[in-house]
Write an enzyme that holds these catalytic residues in place. Structure first.
Site, PDB file in Angstrom:
ATOM      1  N   ASP A 164       0.830  -1.204   0.000  1.00 23.87           N
ATOM      2  CA  ASP A 164       0.000   0.000   0.000  1.00 23.87           C
ATOM      3  C   ASP A 164       0.867   1.257   0.000  1.00 23.87           C
ATOM      4  OD1 ASP A 164      -2.581  -1.009  -0.051  1.00 23.87           O
ATOM      5  OD2 ASP A 164      -2.698  -1.245   2.100  1.00 23.87           O
ATOM      6  N   VAL A 165       1.877   1.272   0.859  1.00 23.35           N
ATOM      7  CA  VAL A 165       2.734   2.453   0.957  1.00 23.35           C
ATOM      8  C   VAL A 165       3.505   2.665  -0.348  1.00 23.35           C
ATOM      9  CG1 VAL A 165       4.724   3.444   2.141  1.00 23.35           C
ATOM     10  CG2 VAL A 165       2.930   2.298   3.466  1.00 23.35           C
TER      11      VAL A 165
END
Length: 399
Positions: A164-165
């Site tokens: 996600d990051v």
């Protein structure tokens, strides 16, 4: 609008429709670099509006963390009037950032008819169009089967939502490169980023997939050791824990000198026929080296270990809890952090973008509550007067 050095994206307008981590992080990153980012959510909030952790009053600390510096609109996404508001805002901004796919009314093909040079960046779960989140994507790549102790039988998920990051930063980069392309050519772009592909690209770039392709082997679990070189955790006499890494020959020599094991390490090398100037052999024989070094750590307190390591070239850090880090000089004396009075949450140190531009970190802004900026944005971007906004509110199209 004049672009200042510390706000390089000033003048850029972006509409974001999103939830959870990747796209909210992308939008916040762009906002902290100066773009005017409007996040549009359904009335009542998207799935992440009340996500944990929460304050005692039930406000989402999570939401505040990933939406700093944005403006917020609450719109009925199911109504024709709501569709009209959203599509007009996207056309006005010229940049649309989203992880909400499958809605015909805001596909790239539909929106491009409203603005030919539209930039649309879409994050999806899987490349085949299927759904996926960080934790399910991660399970299918291989990382949980190389994470954890060597004798662990079950998969071990890591806590950090790494994909996600990483995906969020790729999405922010995609917006910036598409803006550059539009500046050069006058053309928009449609960029799609499957979360699964971000994980696959990372595993490939780090040679985890290539290793299996070339050698026919799959990486095994090695606990807290560092693959291919010497590094592991050690415990002091008071229970303090340290991560030690010796990447270079100098690091390794200093570690043996610190622990008083230089002669023992030399004797071990002779007995094994090993050359410990080769980091690969230090890795191969790590268990034997660990046994030599562990005694020194076990005889010293955390304070003594830290003081001794600080006088060497060895790479090290003491393990801390999040609470310990929050109270440490890593935060309290770091110009990356700005004390923020966040409505509904409280006063705390918050970060902007973790890169200094000409010596200055772009500061964070506060996160809005759902719909805080509905009337202002509709007036500023679409020129709607108070009566028209009131009519939309009365009809339930906005809130």
């Amino acid at each position: 609008m004049t672009v200042t050095v510390d706000r390089p994206l000033a003048g850029v307008r972006i509409v974001e429709i999103s939830s959870f981590v990747a796209v909210p992080l992308a939008g916040m990153t762009l906002a902290q670099l100066g773009a005017e980012v409007v996040r549009i959510d359904p009335i009542g909030g998207a799935a992440d509006y009340h996500r944990w952790p929460l304050t005692d009053a039930g406000e989402s600390i999570y939401w505040a963390g990933l939406n700093k510096g944005k403006r917020s609109l609450a719109v009925d996404m199911r109504s024709d009037a709501g569709h009209d508001v959203v599509t007009r805002l996207i056309a006005d901004s010229g940049v649309f950032l989203t992880n909400v796919t499958g809605r015909d009314w805001h596909t790239y093909a539909t929106l491009r008819d409203l603005r030919a040079d539209l930039i649309q960046v879409e994050v999806s779960g899987r490349a085949d169009g299927g759904t996926g989140v960080d934790y399910t994507v991660n399970a299918g790549i291989g990382f949980p089967l190389v994470t954890g102790a060597p004798d662990a039988a079950a998969p071990v998920n890591h806590v950090l939502p790494a994909w996600d990051v990483t995906c969020g930063l790729y999405a922010a980069l995609a917006v910036v490169t598409a803006l550059r392309h539009r500046d050069m050519t006058g053309e928009g772009q449609h960029v799609t980023i499957p979360l699964e592909n971000v994980a696959l690209a990372t595993a490939s770039n780090l040679s985890l997939l290539t290793e299996a392709m070339v050698s026919g082997t799959s990486r095994g679990r090695i606990g807290n050791a560092v693959y291919g070189t010497y590094g592991r955790d050690f415990i002091g006499s008071d229970g303090s824990a340290f991560m030690i890494v010796a990447l270079t020959n100098r690091h390794f020599r200093d570690l043996t000198a610190l622990t008083g094991t230089a002669d023992d390490v030399a004797a071990l090398a002779d007995s094994l026929g090993a050359d410990f100037t080769d980091e690969g052999q230090r890795y191969t024989h790590r268990d034997a080296l660990n046994a030599l070094f562990a005694g020194w750590f076990a005889r010293h307190t955390g304070e003594q270990i830290a003081a001794a390591l600080a006088a060497t070239s060895v790479l090290w850090e003491r393990y801390r809890t999040f609470a310990e880090t929050a109270a440490s000089e890593l935060v309290t004396a770091n110009p990356l952090f700005t004390v923020l009075d966040q409505p509904r949450i409280g006063r705390y140190a918050a970060t902007g973008v973790p890169m200094a531009i000409d010596g200055t970190y772009p500061p964070p802004g506060v996160a809005p509550a759902l719909g805080d900026d509905t009337a202002t944005v509709l007036g500023d971007w679409l020129g709607l007067d108070a009566d028209r906004v009131a009519a939309l509110r009365a009809a339930g199209a906005v809130a």
